[in-house]
Design an enzyme around this catalytic site. Structure first.
Site, PDB file in Angstrom:
ATOM      1  N   ALA A 167      -4.738   2.453   8.067  1.00 18.05           N
ATOM      2  CA  ALA A 167      -4.564   1.784   6.727  1.00 18.05           C
ATOM      3  C   ALA A 167      -5.723   0.938   6.407  1.00 18.05           C
ATOM      4  CB  ALA A 167      -3.144   1.375   6.484  1.00 18.05           C
ATOM      5  N   ASP A 168      -5.828  -0.067   7.191  1.00 20.53           N
ATOM      6  CA  ASP A 168      -6.699  -1.084   7.241  1.00 20.53           C
ATOM      7  C   ASP A 168      -8.148  -0.426   6.835  1.00 20.53           C
ATOM      8  OD1 ASP A 168      -4.901  -2.837   7.229  1.00 20.53           O
ATOM      9  OD2 ASP A 168      -5.605  -3.629   9.204  1.00 20.53           O
ATOM     10  N   MET A 169      -8.689   0.467   7.915  1.00 20.46           N
ATOM     11  CA  MET A 169      -9.879   0.967   7.698  1.00 20.46           C
ATOM     12  C   MET A 169     -10.045   1.942   6.672  1.00 20.46           C
ATOM     13  SD  MET A 169     -10.624  -0.712  10.171  1.00 20.46           S
ATOM     14  CE  MET A 169     -12.535  -0.223  10.570  1.00 20.46           C
TER      15      MET A 169
END
Length: 380
Positions: A167-169
């Protein structure tokens, strides 16, 4: 494409926003990282640490940026920041929804100072919706978006946390894409200032299209059943003779035929594409026996351009693989780094900024006199 004349004010921290601005920096943008005077970006202090004591995550996604410390909770700090806004092209922030309003640096306020500004907000769940104000991290976002449910072999197995923070990337990549698109639109004579709302959970959900779309027609995608999630023996992971693993991704009949011919099992060729569960189970058992006859490296050597077999590598092995070395993805030596995936990007900057390293130079460039700078630094 290069962003050499683009200035980005980066109010993000940890991973998603800094990854987005790292991609922009790798394209040549001047990224000014605004950090609070006390600790700065939390990632500076997170383990594991590099030999010089910097958090490895911070060093990974903050190369070539400039660090300025400003206390945005003070009038002087906010005023200095708004002066920086006047010469900026992009502002990106990752506060929880509502924080920028309390700080007085919301889109409406800053766009009065710079109507052409591209303003991007990154948050876990977006600027609206019932989860708008919820705290969260990568694990919660991949859970909400359905990824965690299918990250297992079947419904009886406990969901497994993905090995990378998807999700972060994904959110950082989406934000960088949105920012570059807005800059291009502005350059082509479209609207000037733009507000962008980037949600990490939305980004993961958008990645689900190949798996989740059947649910829109009444089907329920389940772990281990899908086209891309281990439901078919010809697209799966197999253990080798040395207790390692390789992937077989023979989705197309021609690649499956080439594999069957190469392992001298032409009898298996006709089973490709079967939906019969008994036939699939029998084929999977046959393939498990086939792959158990060779080591992982022997299978790597066995593969050809027409036989899609690849090794399952550890992260450390991946960094040493000649494919990534040839592509220039990894820098070794005194300043090691994983570099931009964008071919044609600017040469990767090597230095990671110290906390507040560029405060004086940046403030001088916008016309702050010595008394103002000293006042701001003393306030720090």
């Amino acid at each position: 494409m290069h962003l050499d004349d683009v200035r980005v004010l980066d109010l993000t921290r940890l991973l998603p926003g800094p990854y987005a601005t790292q991609l922009l920096a790798d394209l040549g943008a001047d990224v000014i990282k605004i950090e609070d005077p006390d600790a700065g970006d939390y990632a500076r202090h997170l383990p594991p640490r590099t030999p010089d004591g910097t958090g490895a995550v911070f060093e990974a996604v903050n190369r070539g940026k400039r660090s300025v410390t400003l206390d945005l909770k003070t009038d002087d700090g906010r005023d200095a920041f708004l002066r920086l806004v006047e010469d900026a092209d992009v502002l990106i922030e990752s506060f929880r929804p509502g924080v920028v309003d309390r700080l007085g640096i919301d889109y409406e306020t800053v766009s009065d100072r710079n109507p052409d500004l591209v303003y991007c907000s990154i948050s876990g769940y977006g600027q609206d919706g019932p989860y708008r104000d919820h705290a969260g991290h990568d694990l919660g976002y991949v859970g909400l978006a359905g990824l965690l449910d299918v990250t297992r072999s079947d419904t009886d197995e406990r969901p497994r946390i993905p090995g990378y923070p998807v999700a972060d990337m994904a959110g950082g990549l989406s934000a960088a894409f949105a920012i570059v698109s807005a800059l291009l639109s502005r350059e082509l004579g479209g609207r000037g200032g733009t507000y962008l709302d980037c949600s990490l959970s939305d980004a993961v959900l958008s990645f689900s299209q190949a798996v989740a779309t059947p649910a829109l027609y009444g089907d329920e995608p389940r772990p281990g059943d899908g086209f891309f999630t281990g439901g078919h023996p010809w697209y799966n992971v197999y253990e080798t003779a040395d207790d390692r693993y390789v992937t077989l991704s023979a989705l197309e009949p021609k690649f499956w035929q080439a594999f069957c011919d190469a392992v001298d099992r032409p009898d298996l060729a006709s089973v490709h594409g079967t939906r019969d569960e008994t036939e699939q189970a029998a084929l999977r058992a046959e393939l498990e026996a086939v792959f158990a006859d060779r080591t992982r490296e022997e299978w790597v050597e066995f593969a050809t351009p027409q036989i899609p077999i690849a090794p399952v590598l550890t992260p450390a092995e991946a960094l040493d693989h000649p494919q990534f070395a040839d592509r220039g993805m990894v820098r070794r030596g005194d300043d090691p780094a994983i570099l931009s995936p964008i071919r044609g990007a600017s040469p990767a900057p090597s230095e990671t900024p110290a906390h507040g390293e560029h405060t004086r130079a940046v403030l001088e460039a916008i016309g702050c006199d010595e008394a103002e700078i000293e006042g701001l630094l003393e306030g720090d």
